[in-house]
Write a protein that holds these residues in place. Structure first.
Motif, mmCIF file in Angstrom:
data_model
loop_
_atom_site.group_PDB
_atom_site.id
_atom_site.type_symbol
_atom_site.label_atom_id
_atom_site.label_comp_id
_atom_site.label_asym_id
_atom_site.label_seq_id
_atom_site.Cartn_x
_atom_site.Cartn_y
_atom_site.Cartn_z
ATOM 1 N N THR A 1 1.191 -1.319 0.126
ATOM 2 C CA THR A 1 0.081 0.233 -0.071
ATOM 3 C C THR A 1 1.292 1.183 0.185
ATOM 4 O O THR A 1 2.031 1.134 0.195
ATOM 5 N N SER A 2 0.780 2.594 -0.357
ATOM 6 C CA SER A 2 0.452 3.641 -0.096
ATOM 7 C C SER A 2 1.626 3.855 1.286
ATOM 8 O O SER A 2 2.754 4.693 1.386
ATOM 9 N N PHE A 3 0.936 3.426 2.064
ATOM 10 C CA PHE A 3 1.319 3.746 3.577
ATOM 11 C C PHE A 3 2.613 2.536 3.910
ATOM 12 O O PHE A 3 3.637 3.191 4.829
ATOM 13 N N GLU A 4 2.614 1.553 3.389
ATOM 14 C CA GLU A 4 4.163 0.520 3.698
ATOM 15 C C GLU A 4 4.423 1.483 2.641
ATOM 16 O O GLU A 4 5.704 1.538 2.621
ATOM 17 N N MET A 5 4.239 1.892 1.583
ATOM 18 C CA MET A 5 5.221 2.151 0.394
ATOM 19 C C MET A 5 6.333 3.886 1.849
ATOM 20 O O MET A 5 7.550 3.533 1.175
ATOM 21 N N ILE A 6 5.488 4.126 2.190
ATOM 22 C CA ILE A 6 6.364 5.333 2.746
ATOM 23 C C ILE A 6 7.112 4.715 3.452
ATOM 24 O O ILE A 6 8.513 5.106 3.849
ATOM 25 N N ARG A 7 7.007 3.834 4.056
ATOM 26 C CA ARG A 7 7.594 3.474 5.841
ATOM 27 C C ARG A 7 9.020 2.196 5.029
ATOM 28 O O ARG A 7 9.729 2.556 5.627
ATOM 29 N N ARG A 8 8.773 1.546 3.701
ATOM 30 C CA ARG A 8 9.426 0.896 3.250
ATOM 31 C C ARG A 8 10.919 1.725 2.529
ATOM 32 O O ARG A 8 12.105 1.701 2.896
ATOM 33 N N ILE A 9 10.261 3.345 1.871
ATOM 34 C CA ILE A 9 10.955 4.023 1.443
ATOM 35 C C ILE A 9 12.384 4.694 2.836
ATOM 36 O O ILE A 9 13.827 4.834 2.656
ATOM 37 N N LYS A 10 11.231 5.190 3.988
ATOM 38 C CA LYS A 10 12.629 5.743 4.169
ATOM 39 C C LYS A 10 13.004 4.965 5.306
ATOM 40 O O LYS A 10 14.103 4.868 5.963
ATOM 41 N N GLN A 11 13.017 3.515 5.530
ATOM 42 C CA GLN A 11 13.790 2.016 5.942
ATOM 43 C C GLN A 11 14.847 2.018 5.008
ATOM 44 O O GLN A 11 15.806 1.880 5.785
ATOM 45 N N LEU A 12 14.408 2.799 4.217
ATOM 46 C CA LEU A 12 16.532 2.839 3.627
ATOM 47 C C LEU A 12 16.981 4.089 3.310
ATOM 48 O O LEU A 12 17.954 4.046 3.445
ATOM 49 N N ASN A 13 16.074 4.935 3.845
ATOM 50 C CA ASN A 13 17.142 6.177 4.401
ATOM 51 C C ASN A 13 17.855 6.065 5.708
ATOM 52 O O ASN A 13 18.435 6.345 6.257
ATOM 53 N N GLU A 14 17.267 4.401 6.482
ATOM 54 C CA GLU A 14 18.246 4.516 7.506
ATOM 55 C C GLU A 14 19.410 2.940 6.806
ATOM 56 O O GLU A 14 20.088 2.351 7.878
ATOM 57 N N GLY A 15 19.203 2.752 5.493
ATOM 58 C CA GLY A 15 20.664 1.871 5.949
ATOM 59 C C GLY A 15 19.910 0.522 5.696
ATOM 60 O O GLY A 15 21.050 -0.201 5.645
#
Length: 317
Positions: free
Chosen positions: A134-148
């Protein structure tokens, strides 16, 4: 700057909008392989003073040139910030992470996570819709990339620096439900929001009142109309867009160039209302008529940087 030192960090759009009126303009990638008009439009928008050009991800499920490709051209050849929509519709999780890693390599760091219109609206209605997330989960996953950290939880050896936007649709019967949905996206990590186009002054005021306590800036969508037929199509056929009876009546009086002038006048009046409450403005270019959104951009710039603060409207507190 000393030799070998890092260049100064460019401010993100959410940072910019806290200090000054900031303009995002949407320009759709072409549906054929001739992209000269697109680049011409991007140059015109930069010259008009736009702060970023945003590109949808096969909007309305219509096949277009990849916005990754067009975003790279905009960044490298035009010299304006690209902001890419990332749809949940067309890529599974493998492809989504690969896509985001590719954007990182290309230096594209502003994205908008969207669900994506169902294939039945587009030119390939039999295409499969993926919707792995979902778009909610996609936001969370992209921000997870920001944590490496990858989607699967493994280290990536470096961190991305994506600024992630959320779509906001106030064109619903219950505005409070739309705001609650946006609050969930903020909780998932959204840094800013971009709204569907609004066509009613009272509705803009209601949105300002309903969102004044939110912690992120909101870019309010404004789309100039080109004809009465265009207005009717948007009102009846496009999900998430609703026009007021007054706007429909105004557009019904004109044809041709006069209709486009009326559409631009309506958009300018709406910009005046938005400017009172918000510093973030999201202009949507109709049918590649970039001269209309370039004119609107110049109009916004002529009003200066005074205005409301997106997500925190002092005049309403």
């Amino acid at each position: 700057m000393k030799k070998g030192s890092d260049p100064p960090r460019q401010r993100t759009l959410p940072e910019m909008v806290q200090e000054q009126t900031t303009i995002i303009v949407e320009l759709d990638p072409p549906r054929d392989l001739d992209y000269s008009l697109f680049l011409e439009g991007a140059i015109a928008l930069k010259d008009a003073g736009a702060d970023a050009v945003t590109m949808a991800d096969n909007s309305l499920a219509m096949t277009r040139i990849s916005n990754m490709a067009m975003g790279t051209l905009v960044k490298e050849q035009v010299g304006i910030r690209p902001l890419l929509h990332v749809s949940c519709r067309d890529r599974n999780l493998i492809a989504q992470q690969s896509h985001m890693m590719g954007l990182y390599v290309l230096g594209i760091d502003h994205v908008l996570a969207v669900t994506g219109d169902p294939p039945r609206y587009g030119n390939l209605p039999d295409a499969a819709a993926v919707y792995d997330t979902t778009s909610f989960e996609m936001i969370r996953r992209i921000k997870q990339l920001n944590e490496g950290i990858s989607f699967s939880g493994h280290p990536l050896k470096t961190r991305t620096a994506f600024t992630v936007g959320a779509a906001f649709n106030p064109n619903t019967r219950h505005l409070n439900k739309a705001v609650e949905r946006l609050e969930k996206k903020i909780a998932a990590g959204a840094d800013y929001a971009m709204s569907q186009p609004l066509f009613c002054h009272q509705q803009i005021e209601q949105v300002a009142q309903a969102t004044q306590e939110l912690s992120i800036p909101i870019f309010i969508g404004i789309m100039p109309l080109t004809s009465y037929r265009n207005a009717e199509f948007l009102h009846h056929q496009v999900p998430g867009i609703r026009l007021s009876d007054d706007v429909l009546a105004k557009m019904a009086r004109y044809q041709g160039e006069d209709a486009r002038k009326q559409g631009l006048e309506i958009a300018m009046e709406l910009v005046d209302t938005v400017h009172h409450y918000f510093k973030g403005i999201y202009l949507i270019t109709p049918f590649m008529r970039y001269e209309m959104t370039a004119e609107l951009t110049r109009y916004v710039k002529s009003k200066g940087h005074e205005g409301g603060i997106a997500g925190c409207q002092p005049s309403l507190l």
